[in-house]
Enzyme design. Structure first.
Site, PDB file in Angstrom:
ATOM      1  N   HIS A  30       0.254  -0.989  -0.045  1.00 37.65           N
ATOM      2  CA  HIS A  30      -0.005  -0.008  -0.037  1.00 37.65           C
ATOM      3  C   HIS A  30       0.477   0.835  -0.165  1.00 37.65           C
ATOM      4  CE1 HIS A  30       0.238  -0.760   4.738  1.00 37.65           C
ATOM      5  NE2 HIS A  30       0.890   0.789   4.377  1.00 37.65           N
TER       6      HIS A  30
HETATM    7  P1  TYD Z   1      -1.522  -2.464   7.551  1.00 34.54           P
HETATM    8  O1  TYD Z   1      -0.568  -1.429   7.232  1.00 34.54           O
HETATM    9  O2  TYD Z   1      -2.315  -3.127   5.797  1.00 34.54           O
HETATM   10  O3  TYD Z   1       0.127  -4.184   7.431  1.00 34.54           O
HETATM   11  P2  TYD Z   1       1.162  -3.822   7.264  1.00 34.54           P
HETATM   12  O4  TYD Z   1       1.808  -3.087   5.836  1.00 34.54           O
HETATM   13  O5  TYD Z   1       2.093  -4.259   7.830  1.00 34.54           O
HETATM   14  O6  TYD Z   1       0.787  -5.184   5.994  1.00 34.54           O
HETATM   15  O7  TYD Z   1      -2.220  -3.233   9.395  1.00 34.54           O
HETATM   16  C1  TYD Z   1      -2.446  -5.008   9.198  1.00 34.54           C
HETATM   17  C2  TYD Z   1      -4.280  -4.173   9.815  1.00 34.54           C
HETATM   18  O8  TYD Z   1      -3.752  -3.893  11.155  1.00 34.54           O
HETATM   19  C3  TYD Z   1      -4.743  -3.838   9.177  1.00 34.54           C
HETATM   20  O9  TYD Z   1      -6.265  -4.492   9.215  1.00 34.54           O
HETATM   21  C4  TYD Z   1      -4.947  -2.296   9.835  1.00 34.54           C
HETATM   22  C5  TYD Z   1      -4.190  -2.902  11.188  1.00 34.54           C
HETATM   23  N1  TYD Z   1      -3.683  -1.794  11.746  1.00 34.54           N
HETATM   24  C6  TYD Z   1      -4.218  -0.526  12.654  1.00 34.54           C
HETATM   25  O10 TYD Z   1      -5.323  -1.179  13.264  1.00 34.54           O
HETATM   26  N2  TYD Z   1      -3.471   0.220  13.350  1.00 34.54           N
HETATM   27  C7  TYD Z   1      -2.457   0.277  12.998  1.00 34.54           C
HETATM   28  O11 TYD Z   1      -1.408   1.688  13.644  1.00 34.54           O
HETATM   29  C8  TYD Z   1      -1.914   0.027  11.731  1.00 34.54           C
HETATM   30  C9  TYD Z   1      -0.205   0.278  11.497  1.00 34.54           C
HETATM   31  C10 TYD Z   1      -2.777  -1.561  10.850  1.00 34.54           C
END
Ligand code: TYD
Length: 132
Positions: free
Chosen positions: A50
């Site tokens: 993302h």
């Molecule tokens: P995501 O940012 O998509 O993780 P990565 O880039 O490491 O794959 O986040 C994973 C999940 O965690 C998603 O459901 C959103 C949640 N999340 C939060 O609730 N708070 C946060 O601060 C972060 C970074 C993620």
């Protein structure tokens, strides 16, 4: 300019060990409003995929190693991360993917704002469209 912008954290070593310091506006190029970390990562399960519309983040590989792709929609760079006193800037509108995690990898992130799902671009075509 390289997509990989490194920020050296302040490391003080003495016979007791190491202390590594990340202070907003000194080692960290923004005010910190959130910290999170990734652990128990799998080399077969890359993460990220993302970009953020506005959020700035600084990522540090605290233990172990991994790789991160940074992509501004025009060019991509891969950075190998294995230095706990080096932060890699994930600026706004940078598509990023983390992969090749070692089994002991702990990936720490400082962010300049709170979690906001509406700040995410999770579709690569939408990201490319937004960078044109
Ligand atoms: P995501 O940012 O998509 O993780 P990565 O880039 O490491 O794959 O986040 C994973 C999940 O965690 C998603 O459901 C959103 C949640 N999340 C939060 O609730 N708070 C946060 O601060 C972060 C970074 C993620």
């Amino acid at each position: 300019m390289s997509l990989v912008q490194k920020f050296l954290l302040k490391k003080i070593v003495d016979p007791r060990g190491e202390i590594v310091i990340a202070e907003a506006q000194n080692e960290i190029p923004f005010e910190i409003r959130r910290i999170y970390f990734l652990k128990n990562l799998q080399s077969s399960h890359p993460r990220g995929f993302h970009a953020h519309k506005k959020l700035k983040q600084l990522a540090v590989c605290l233990t172990g190693s991994c790789k991160m792709i940074l992509d501004n929609g025009h060019e991509k760079e891969i950075v190998h991360m294995d230095n706990s006193s080096e932060g890699i800037l994930i600026d706004a509108m940078i598509w990023h993917e983390m992969y090749d995690f070692s089994s002991d990898c702990v990936f720490l992130v400082f962010a300049d704002n709170q979690y906001d799902e509406s700040d995410y671009i999770r579709n690569y075509s939408d990201f490319i469209g937004a960078t044109k």
